[in-house]
Motif scaffolding. Structure first.
Motif, PDB file in Angstrom:
ATOM      1  N   MET A   1      58.790  67.294 174.411  1.00 28.93           N
ATOM      2  CA  MET A   1      57.819  68.395 174.499  1.00 28.93           C
ATOM      3  C   MET A   1      57.271  68.678 173.104  1.00 28.93           C
ATOM      4  O   MET A   1      57.994  68.834 172.132  1.00 28.93           O
ATOM      5  CB  MET A   1      58.514  69.639 175.053  1.00 28.93           C
ATOM      6  N   THR A   2      55.941  68.733 172.976  1.00 28.04           N
ATOM      7  CA  THR A   2      55.280  68.978 171.703  1.00 28.04           C
ATOM      8  C   THR A   2      55.066  70.471 171.505  1.00 28.04           C
ATOM      9  O   THR A   2      54.599  71.167 172.399  1.00 28.04           O
ATOM     10  CB  THR A   2      53.921  68.264 171.651  1.00 28.04           C
ATOM     11  N   ILE A   3      55.401  70.951 170.323  1.00 29.58           N
ATOM     12  CA  ILE A   3      55.210  72.357 169.986  1.00 29.58           C
ATOM     13  C   ILE A   3      54.119  72.444 168.929  1.00 29.58           C
ATOM     14  O   ILE A   3      54.151  71.716 167.935  1.00 29.58           O
ATOM     15  CB  ILE A   3      56.497  72.989 169.426  1.00 29.58           C
ATOM     16  N   SER A   4      53.125  73.311 169.153  1.00 31.11           N
ATOM     17  CA  SER A   4      52.095  73.497 168.143  1.00 31.11           C
ATOM     18  C   SER A   4      52.723  74.099 166.896  1.00 31.11           C
ATOM     19  O   SER A   4      53.646  74.894 166.966  1.00 31.11           O
ATOM     20  CB  SER A   4      50.996  74.409 168.682  1.00 31.11           C
ATOM     21  N   GLN A   5      52.214  73.704 165.731  1.00 27.53           N
ATOM     22  CA  GLN A   5      52.802  74.129 164.466  1.00 27.53           C
ATOM     23  C   GLN A   5      52.641  75.632 164.275  1.00 27.53           C
ATOM     24  O   GLN A   5      51.532  76.149 164.255  1.00 27.53           O
ATOM     25  CB  GLN A   5      52.130  73.375 163.308  1.00 27.53           C
ATOM     26  N   GLY A   6      53.741  76.332 164.172  1.00 30.46           N
ATOM     27  CA  GLY A   6      53.699  77.761 163.910  1.00 30.46           C
ATOM     28  C   GLY A   6      52.993  78.537 164.998  1.00 30.46           C
ATOM     29  O   GLY A   6      52.194  79.434 164.710  1.00 30.46           O
ATOM     30  N   ALA A   7      53.296  78.248 166.274  1.00 31.08           N
ATOM     31  CA  ALA A   7      52.561  78.862 167.381  1.00 31.08           C
ATOM     32  C   ALA A   7      52.680  80.375 167.372  1.00 31.08           C
ATOM     33  O   ALA A   7      51.680  81.085 167.588  1.00 31.08           O
ATOM     34  CB  ALA A   7      53.062  78.291 168.711  1.00 31.08           C
ATOM     35  N   GLU A   8      53.865  80.918 167.147  1.00 35.23           N
ATOM     36  CA  GLU A   8      54.020  82.376 167.162  1.00 35.23           C
ATOM     37  C   GLU A   8      53.286  83.015 165.987  1.00 35.23           C
ATOM     38  O   GLU A   8      52.669  84.068 166.131  1.00 35.23           O
ATOM     39  CB  GLU A   8      55.496  82.757 167.140  1.00 35.23           C
ATOM     40  N   GLN A   9      53.334  82.364 164.824  1.00 38.38           N
ATOM     41  CA  GLN A   9      52.595  82.906 163.689  1.00 38.38           C
ATOM     42  C   GLN A   9      51.091  82.876 163.952  1.00 38.38           C
ATOM     43  O   GLN A   9      50.360  83.805 163.570  1.00 38.38           O
ATOM     44  CB  GLN A   9      52.927  82.129 162.415  1.00 38.38           C
ATOM     45  N   LEU A  10      50.608  81.853 164.624  1.00 35.96           N
ATOM     46  CA  LEU A  10      49.187  81.800 164.983  1.00 35.96           C
ATOM     47  C   LEU A  10      48.821  82.945 165.916  1.00 35.96           C
ATOM     48  O   LEU A  10      47.731  83.530 165.817  1.00 35.96           O
ATOM     49  CB  LEU A  10      48.856  80.457 165.634  1.00 35.96           C
ATOM     50  N   ARG A  11      49.721  83.286 166.831  1.00 35.93           N
ATOM     51  CA  ARG A  11      49.462  84.416 167.718  1.00 35.93           C
ATOM     52  C   ARG A  11      49.415  85.728 166.926  1.00 35.93           C
ATOM     53  O   ARG A  11      48.556  86.588 167.172  1.00 35.93           O
ATOM     54  CB  ARG A  11      50.526  84.491 168.815  1.00 35.93           C
ATOM     55  N   LEU A  12      50.333  85.887 165.992  1.00 34.11           N
ATOM     56  CA  LEU A  12      50.322  87.088 165.158  1.00 34.11           C
ATOM     57  C   LEU A  12      49.022  87.183 164.361  1.00 34.11           C
ATOM     58  O   LEU A  12      48.414  88.257 164.247  1.00 34.11           O
ATOM     59  CB  LEU A  12      51.518  87.074 164.211  1.00 34.11           C
ATOM     60  N   ASP A  13      48.593  86.063 163.807  1.00 29.95           N
ATOM     61  CA  ASP A  13      47.350  86.047 163.027  1.00 29.95           C
ATOM     62  C   ASP A  13      46.150  86.361 163.909  1.00 29.95           C
ATOM     63  O   ASP A  13      45.239  87.102 163.506  1.00 29.95           O
ATOM     64  CB  ASP A  13      47.169  84.690 162.355  1.00 29.95           C
ATOM     65  N   ALA A  14      46.127  85.800 165.114  1.00 31.57           N
ATOM     66  CA  ALA A  14      45.010  86.056 166.029  1.00 31.57           C
ATOM     67  C   ALA A  14      44.958  87.523 166.433  1.00 31.57           C
ATOM     68  O   ALA A  14      43.888  88.112 166.565  1.00 31.57           O
ATOM     69  CB  ALA A  14      45.132  85.163 167.260  1.00 31.57           C
ATOM     70  N   ALA A  15      46.128  88.117 166.617  1.00 31.23           N
ATOM     71  CA  ALA A  15      46.167  89.538 166.970  1.00 31.23           C
ATOM     72  C   ALA A  15      45.658  90.399 165.829  1.00 31.23           C
ATOM     73  O   ALA A  15      44.930  91.387 166.040  1.00 31.23           O
ATOM     74  CB  ALA A  15      47.587  89.938 167.343  1.00 31.23           C
ATOM     75  N   ALA A  16      46.015  90.035 164.589  1.00 28.90           N
ATOM     76  CA  ALA A  16      45.636  90.836 163.424  1.00 28.90           C
ATOM     77  C   ALA A  16      44.173  90.635 163.037  1.00 28.90           C
ATOM     78  O   ALA A  16      43.454  91.605 162.765  1.00 28.90           O
ATOM     79  CB  ALA A  16      46.533  90.483 162.244  1.00 28.90           C
ATOM     80  N   ARG A  17      43.720  89.367 163.021  1.00 30.73           N
ATOM     81  CA  ARG A  17      42.380  89.082 162.499  1.00 30.73           C
ATOM     82  C   ARG A  17      41.291  89.168 163.555  1.00 30.73           C
ATOM     83  O   ARG A  17      40.184  89.623 163.290  1.00 30.73           O
ATOM     84  CB  ARG A  17      42.353  87.689 161.860  1.00 30.73           C
ATOM     85  N   ASP A  18      41.616  88.718 164.764  1.00 28.65           N
ATOM     86  CA  ASP A  18      40.585  88.592 165.795  1.00 28.65           C
ATOM     87  C   ASP A  18      40.786  89.544 166.967  1.00 28.65           C
ATOM     88  O   ASP A  18      40.066  89.439 167.969  1.00 28.65           O
ATOM     89  CB  ASP A  18      40.550  87.145 166.313  1.00 28.65           C
ATOM     90  N   VAL A  20      42.905  89.605 169.235  1.00 30.16           N
ATOM     91  CA  VAL A  20      43.355  89.001 170.492  1.00 30.16           C
ATOM     92  C   VAL A  20      44.557  89.800 170.966  1.00 30.16           C
ATOM     93  O   VAL A  20      45.520  89.989 170.218  1.00 30.16           O
ATOM     94  CB  VAL A  20      43.720  87.516 170.282  1.00 30.16           C
ATOM     95  N   PRO A  21      44.546  90.289 172.216  1.00 29.46           N
ATOM     96  CA  PRO A  21      45.569  91.271 172.630  1.00 29.46           C
ATOM     97  C   PRO A  21      46.930  90.672 172.968  1.00 29.46           C
ATOM     98  O   PRO A  21      47.500  90.939 174.035  1.00 29.46           O
ATOM     99  CB  PRO A  21      44.918  91.925 173.851  1.00 29.46           C
ATOM    100  N   TRP A  22      47.487  89.890 172.043  1.00 26.91           N
ATOM    101  CA  TRP A  22      48.813  89.333 172.283  1.00 26.91           C
ATOM    102  C   TRP A  22      49.889  90.405 172.339  1.00 26.91           C
ATOM    103  O   TRP A  22      50.965  90.197 172.905  1.00 26.91           O
ATOM    104  CB  TRP A  22      49.163  88.323 171.198  1.00 26.91           C
ATOM    105  N   ARG A  23      49.624  91.570 171.760  1.00 20.58           N
ATOM    106  CA  ARG A  23      50.633  92.634 171.730  1.00 20.58           C
ATOM    107  C   ARG A  23      50.493  93.616 172.900  1.00 20.58           C
ATOM    108  O   ARG A  23      51.283  94.540 173.015  1.00 20.58           O
ATOM    109  CB  ARG A  23      50.523  93.423 170.427  1.00 20.58           C
ATOM    110  N   ARG A  24      49.470  93.449 173.728  1.00 27.68           N
ATOM    111  CA  ARG A  24      49.214  94.463 174.754  1.00 27.68           C
ATOM    112  C   ARG A  24      50.391  94.622 175.712  1.00 27.68           C
ATOM    113  O   ARG A  24      50.720  95.725 176.124  1.00 27.68           O
ATOM    114  CB  ARG A  24      47.948  94.115 175.529  1.00 27.68           C
TER     115      ARG A  24
END
Length: 891
Positions: A1-18, A20-24
């Protein structure tokens, strides 16, 4: 199984910068809403009795919801949680059971076994385990037996009842995984650990928080059974959330009722339907505001079954990969995320301790709704003239936020000083959330117009220690290390609000204007000989060593922030001068040569509270406690570059002392000096430091095998006693639960180990090491002949604290005391983080899941696995903490 590099950190960045409601969506559902102040509408303010556990299943809440292993949106409009029935219980298990303050011999106490195993900051993956007995749950036995026991007796726990004999229980493992910000998977795995077949009735339940009853104009949302082939599907229609769907594969019946107290289909319908067979209790039209999937699991001995749910904003969510594959991917991404947060030098056992501590922090985030003005109106009070009703002076406070709670069952409400420590822990994994939590209590919705920070919902006007500035500066430094530059705007905004709170302390908690402070219990509840939140039986007041130390530390922290802000705006240098001079006034007041009494006791080599009597005389209360150790916490070193950057600051400080010889005379040499080039601010000189450390590191006084005790063991043989008007007030060393009814009877600072003050001791030792360097050594433990630097002492205390949770060869952890079951196969990898710990054997006490500030255990091993004493001396305290995040970025 392939894991995207730093997937959780990318979600945190998307929530902060863009945005994106990952925290909803997250585990924002409380584990106990009953018995809270918000739900209390009794005439006398008796919250525990007004809405009890037994009533909670049938009475709709007004301000929030509770459930088992729950998930909800960040406004808690729609909730998903588990209900279950073992075929024997008298009630449907919809929420965890525990005792009220008056029912147990040691105060409120949850009587269940559940464990937070994993989680990520965006809640893309969450995991917890609940152990549900197959025998009838002993509700009556737990209440009756605990009520009959005295304070000298042990608590009567669920394991003591025998319901787990022969492993006759279910492990209910709940995992959440997000396919997208609005697409949530829930996998429930049920294991029959018993030796015989057993049946579990599992009811995953979806419902709306009641936001419509008694609120004119409010729109009532609805749930419906949706047509589907081979699945049970509930359609959601909500004016704010829109439409979404809950899917559960399999031919399972759906049950519907309303989340309301009254009506033909009421809140307790599923209890009546499942436990009592009342088929008329549920709505045959298959609509309502509360719905459940009715799943019956017949499990052989040792057998297992899985139930899968999906809550999505799509009626038919796309499946690019399978359900279980996606859950496993999110779990693997969680592994990847924590591998990047933990240093390579950290051992596997320590990693498990840190990760589960952080999981507990993440699971304890909770939606907190409380509009005090509306609450007062509902009590028939005028918010502008509320009288003596609880929180009547806080009608401005309006809360509707996700907040880190001390414990989602025992303390399901924010506490001001707890939250500051929580933010420091969250900064390890989620700096944006850490900063938002510190912002929250300083916002105009919370901070009183007079500058006071609200303490906690039982009494917002109580006073918690002022540690907010310390947390703000530390989080700022960690953020600066990770981002490469500091969030100057955030720090500046916090500074101005903190200045309002600092002024409130100066105006309200120094009754004589002598720079000696009070404050009341200050979070330490029953540590003193008197209840420090009540009028003294002697009259007069207490000048508190801890209150004064907190204010000295506050000055140091505000000075640090002002100097950091002055890098971009030199106008802040004036503020820096102000806080430096205020610290000098406090330091002088602590040991004023002409005073009638001094907090410093030269004979004992220790700080004590001063009892100020009405006639003006003062007497030290010679209790060797954390109160007298906290002046150690007011020790901060300022890096050598300070002189080069602000040479006139040092000059101004010297001019101040020249202008005020009385202050200079009260400051022993060395109180503003450390090793060459550094500038150390402290309330003691080197000689006094050595005397305090001799007691701190004495295993027959404060140093336990598992950290620093809150009261010296000296008082086991030498109790402190005061006689006033025929009444005796006494303090004994009590390493476990309190034998005092002071401050509600459910607190104990008379011996056990508490993490927050231990953290401040470690911080002080690191600052003192930065100030004095390698040439300053002490015996640790006292009398052992082993010499350590103060960095090594800090590391030693950290190691003792971490050892509370580390297993021995048989899998037993000290935090579980003598309970052997926690070393067995299905228990040994599950850790709880208690409120405090036995001062001699390390057993966890108090709230069983107060990961909040005990989560600091995730900081200590991370810190000492990353950096050395030479790093600290080379880079100063600022560079020392930044190096933690720099190493993460390199990896």
């Amino acid at each position: 199984m392939t894991i995207s590099q730093g997937a959780e950190q990318l979600r945190l960045d998307a929530a902060a910068r863009d945005a994106v409601p990952w925290r909803r969506w997250g585990p924002y559902l409380s584990e106990r809403q009953w018995g809270s102040v918000r739900e209390d509408y009794s005439p006398g303010g008796d919250a525990w009795d007004y809405l009890t556990h037994d009533q909670a299943r049938s009475r709709a809440y007004r301000w929030g919801e509770d459930g088992i292993a729950g998930f909800c949106d960040d406004q808690q409009r729609l909730c998903l949680a588990l209900a279950m029935w073992n075929g024997r219980d008298p009630i449907l298990k919809e929420r965890f059971f525990g005792l009220t303050n008056a029912e147990g011999n040691h105060g409120e106490d949850v009587k269940e076994y559940y464990f937070y195993v994993d989680g990520t900051p965006t809640h893309s993956y969450q995991k917890m385990v609940y152990k549900y007995p197959q025998a009838e749950f002993p509700y009556h036995d737990l209440v009756a037996t605990n009520r009959a026991r005295g304070r000298q007796d042990f608590e009567y726990e669920l394991l003591d009842t025998g319901v787990f004999a022969e492993e006759r229980y279910f492990d209910v493992t709940v995992e959440y995984a997000k396919a997208g910000p609005e697409d949530i998977l829930c996998r429930i795995t049920v294991d029959n650990r018993g030796p015989e077949p057993a049946t579990l009735r599992l009811l995953p339940t979806l419902w709306f928080r009641n936001t419509w009853t008694g609120r004119p104009g409010a729109v009532r949302p609805s749930l419906y059974q949706a047509p589907a082939d081979g699945s049970a599907v509930v359609e959601v229609r909500h004016p704010g959330l829109g439409r979404r769907w809950l899917h559960c594969p399999g031919d399972h019946p759906l049950l519907f009722t309303d989340n309301e107290t009254e009506g033909p289909y009421a809140k307790d319908a599923f209890h009546r339907y499942v436990v009592h067979g009342d088929t008329d209790a549920v709505n045959p039209a298959c609509t309502g505001t509360k719905a459940a999937v009715d799943v019956t699991l017949d499990l052989p001995a040792g057998g297992s079954a899985v139930v899968r749910l999906r809550l999505s904003d799509e009626p038919h969510p796309p499946e690019s990969i399978g359900f279980d594959q996606l859950v496993e991917r999110r779990r693997a991404e969680a592994d990847e995320f924590y591998d990047g947060r933990f240093p390579p030098a950290l051992g596997q056992a320590e990693r498990q301790v840190c990760r589960q501590a952080l999981a507990g922090m993440l699971w304890s985030k909770q939606y907190f709704g409380y509009d005090v003005e509306r609450w007062l109106l509902e009590h028939g009070r005028d918010p502008l003239d509320a009288g003596d009703i609880r929180n009547g002076d806080w009608f401005h406070l309006t809360a509707e936020d996700v907040i880190s709670m001390p414990d989602a069952w025992e303390y399901p409400w924010f506490a001001a000083w707890d939250l500051a420590f929580h933010a420091v822990v969250f900064a390890l994994i989620d700096l944006d959330f850490a900063k938002s939590q510190l912002d929250l209590l300083l916002s105009r919705r919370y901070l009183h117009p007079n500058g006071q920070i609200p303490a906690y919902e039982w009494n917002f006007s109580d006073v918690n220690p002022p540690v907010h500035a310390w947390a703000v500066y530390l989080v700022y430094e960690l953020d600066k290390g990770r981002q490469g530059r500091g969030d100057h705007a955030w720090l500046e905004a916090a500074f101005h609000k903190l200045a309002r709170n600092f002024t409130w302390w100066l105006n309200r908690k120094d009754v004589t204007g002598r720079n000696l402070f009070q404050g009341g219990f200050l979070g330490l509840d029953n540590i003193g000989v008197f209840d420090r939140s009540a009028p003294l039986p002697t009259g007069g007041h207490l000048d508190q060593a801890d209150g004064t130390a907190w204010m000295a530390l506050y000055c140091q922290n505000m000075l640090q922030i002002a100097l950091e802000l002055a890098v971009e705006d030199p106008g802040y240098l004036e503020q820096a001068h102000t806080y430096l001079e205020q610290f000098a006034w406090i330091a002088a007041a602590v040991d004023h040569p002409g005073a009638t009494a001094s907090m410093w006791d030269e004979e004992d080599g220790f700080f004590y509270d001063l009892l100020r009597l009405p006639d003006g005389s003062a007497t030290p209360l010679r209790v060797r406690s954390m109160v007298g150790l906290l002046p150690l916490a007011a020790a901060t070193v300022f890096d050598p570059e300070l002189t080069a950057r602000y040479p006139h600051l040092i000059g101004e400080a010297n001019d101040f002392l020249d202008r005020h010889p009385s202050v200079a005379a009260a400051l022993p040499p060395g109180r503003f000096r450390g090793r060459p080039g550094s500038h150390l601010l402290a309330l003691f000189d080197e000689n006094r430091l050595r005397r305090i450390l001799a007691r701190l590191l004495d295993e027959e006084e404060f140093l336990s095998p598992y950290g620093i005790r809150s009261l010296s063991k000296y008082h086991a043989e030498h109790p402190f006693q005061v006689d006033v008007d025929g009444a005796t007030y006494r303090v004994d060393y009590a390493p476990a639960e309190s034998d005092s009814g002071m401050f509600g009877g459910n607190s104990n600072w008379r011996g056990p180990v508490w993490f927050p003050v231990n953290a401040l001791m470690i911080r002080a030792l690191l600052n003192l090491y930065a100030g004095y360097g390698d040439d300053f050594t002490v015996e640790c433990p006292t009398g052992s002949g082993v010499k350590m630097t103060l960095f090594e002492v800090a590391r030693e205390i950290s190691g003792r604290l971490t050892a509370l949770f580390l297993p021995d060869e048989s899998g037993r952890r000290p935090c579980y005391g003598g309970q052997d079951v926690f070393g067995t196969t299905h228990w040994r990898d599950l850790i709880t983080y208690s409120e405090y710990f036995h001062g001699d054997n390390g057993a966890g006490l108090g709230a069983a899941h107060q990961t909040g500030w005990t989560g600091l255990v995730a900081v200590f091993p991370n810190l000492f696995a990353r950096v050395t004493g030479s790093d600290l001396l080379a880079h100063g305290m600022t560079g020392f903490f930044r190096s933690m995040t720099e190493e993460e970025d390199e990896r």
